[in-house]
Design an enzyme around this catalytic site. Structure first.
Site, PDB file in Angstrom:
ATOM      1  N   HIS A 152     -28.774  63.295 -77.160  1.00 45.70           N
ATOM      2  CA  HIS A 152     -27.838  62.500 -78.012  1.00 45.70           C
ATOM      3  C   HIS A 152     -26.741  61.958 -76.997  1.00 45.70           C
ATOM      4  O   HIS A 152     -26.341  62.528 -76.082  1.00 45.70           O
ATOM      5  CB  HIS A 152     -27.049  63.678 -79.053  1.00 45.70           C
ATOM      6  CG  HIS A 152     -28.065  64.321 -79.935  1.00 45.70           C
ATOM      7  ND1 HIS A 152     -28.574  63.757 -80.917  1.00 45.70           N
ATOM      8  CD2 HIS A 152     -28.613  65.401 -79.913  1.00 45.70           C
ATOM      9  CE1 HIS A 152     -29.410  64.507 -81.631  1.00 45.70           C
ATOM     10  NE2 HIS A 152     -29.317  65.623 -80.985  1.00 45.70           N
ATOM     11  N   TYR A 209     -20.842  54.952 -79.458  1.00 48.82           N
ATOM     12  CA  TYR A 209     -22.284  54.992 -78.916  1.00 48.82           C
ATOM     13  C   TYR A 209     -22.509  53.999 -77.693  1.00 48.82           C
ATOM     14  O   TYR A 209     -23.757  53.871 -77.053  1.00 48.82           O
ATOM     15  CB  TYR A 209     -23.164  54.498 -80.014  1.00 48.82           C
ATOM     16  CG  TYR A 209     -23.263  55.435 -81.147  1.00 48.82           C
ATOM     17  CD1 TYR A 209     -23.857  56.706 -80.675  1.00 48.82           C
ATOM     18  CD2 TYR A 209     -22.904  55.086 -82.304  1.00 48.82           C
ATOM     19  CE1 TYR A 209     -23.836  57.752 -81.879  1.00 48.82           C
ATOM     20  CE2 TYR A 209     -23.094  55.924 -83.608  1.00 48.82           C
ATOM     21  CZ  TYR A 209     -23.536  57.239 -83.154  1.00 48.82           C
ATOM     22  OH  TYR A 209     -23.651  58.197 -84.179  1.00 48.82           O
TER      23      TYR A 209
HETATM   24  O1  CA2 Z   1     -25.351  60.833 -80.587  1.00 45.17           O
HETATM   25  C1  CA2 Z   1     -26.493  60.606 -81.141  1.00 45.17           C
HETATM   26  O2  CA2 Z   1     -27.076  60.253 -80.181  1.00 45.17           O
HETATM   27  C2  CA2 Z   1     -27.006  60.586 -82.428  1.00 45.17           C
HETATM   28  O3  CA2 Z   1     -28.224  61.162 -82.177  1.00 45.17           O
HETATM   29  C3  CA2 Z   1     -26.728  59.342 -83.005  1.00 45.17           C
HETATM   30  C4  CA2 Z   1     -27.378  59.239 -84.308  1.00 45.17           C
HETATM   31  C5  CA2 Z   1     -26.461  60.203 -85.397  1.00 45.17           C
HETATM   32  O4  CA2 Z   1     -26.916  60.272 -86.481  1.00 45.17           O
HETATM   33  C6  CA2 Z   1     -26.572  61.732 -84.585  1.00 45.17           C
HETATM   34  O5  CA2 Z   1     -25.647  62.571 -85.415  1.00 45.17           O
HETATM   35  C7  CA2 Z   1     -26.179  61.692 -83.168  1.00 45.17           C
HETATM   36  C8  CA2 Z   1     -27.061  57.903 -85.099  1.00 45.17           C
HETATM   37  C9  CA2 Z   1     -27.438  56.758 -84.507  1.00 45.17           C
HETATM   38  C10 CA2 Z   1     -26.833  55.637 -85.036  1.00 45.17           C
HETATM   39  O6  CA2 Z   1     -26.833  54.723 -83.855  1.00 45.17           O
HETATM   40  C11 CA2 Z   1     -26.237  53.676 -84.131  1.00 45.17           C
HETATM   41  C12 CA2 Z   1     -25.782  52.736 -83.194  1.00 45.17           C
HETATM   42  C13 CA2 Z   1     -25.122  51.591 -83.355  1.00 45.17           C
HETATM   43  C14 CA2 Z   1     -24.711  51.304 -84.337  1.00 45.17           C
HETATM   44  C15 CA2 Z   1     -24.987  51.949 -85.638  1.00 45.17           C
HETATM   45  C16 CA2 Z   1     -25.635  52.962 -85.381  1.00 45.17           C
END
Ligand code: CA2
Length: 154
Positions: free
Chosen positions: A106, A28
């Site tokens: 995303h 991310y």
């Molecule tokens: O890729 C994306 O933007 C997602 O929407 C992010 C979601 C995930 O469940 C989707 O499948 C794809 C998860 C967000 C979690 O974000 C975090 C960021 C940093 C640390 C922990 C979690």
């Protein structure tokens, strides 16, 4: 003559996206949610629009934001619904109900990840989807929203 007010775009973020920049940087990135929101506001301003950013870890609150967008007659929605993208019929229904042109974004390429992330149940309620460009997905999403708003599509 009175100046027309800038079109407002709601930038909605779902569960866990408040953790951006603190964990899983390989997936991310390093930017914090506040950084992303600031960039969205600056980019929207360059496009002659106004970005209003909201985040919630609760499905019902995200639905409330979508209803609020309707009440405020916003021009478009950018949404990263996080994990709810893959599960929430209620979010899908809210987006369909308000008929506001929506771009699903995303950070990661959900189609190149685990099987359970490859399907988005909100995708049919969106004009289109942008995934896999890191936090630049939001800026590409704003550009897409600008094009959609200019075309007067939904
Ligand atoms: O890729 C994306 O933007 C997602 O929407 C992010 C979601 C995930 O469940 C989707 O499948 C794809 C998860 C967000 C979690 O974000 C975090 C960021 C940093 C640390 C922990 C979690």
């Amino acid at each position: 003559m009175a100046q027309a007010s800038a079109a407002t775009i709601y930038v909605l973020n779902g569960p866990n996206l408040n953790m951006l920049g603190t964990r899983e940087p390989e997936t991310y990135g390093h930017a914090k949610l506040a950084d992303v929101e600031k960039l969205c506001a600056e980019t929207a301003a360059q496009f002659g629009m106004k970005a209003e950013c909201r985040q919630s870890n609760r499905e019902g609150e995200l639905i409330d934001f979508i209803h609020e967008a309707h009440a405020k007659k916003v021009a478009g929605i950018i949404i990263n619904a996080g994990g709810y993208s893959h599960t929430s019929i209620a979010l899908h229904d809210a987006l369909v109900a308000v008929k506001i042109p929506t771009v699903e974004v995303h950070i990661s390429n959900i189609h190149a990840r685990e099987e359970f992330r490859r399907h988005s149940v909100i995708a049919p309620a969106a004009v289109g989807q942008i995934a896999g460009f890191g936090t630049a997905s939001y800026l590409l999403g704003l550009d897409a929203a600008r094009a959609v708003v200019q075309q007067g599509r939904r």
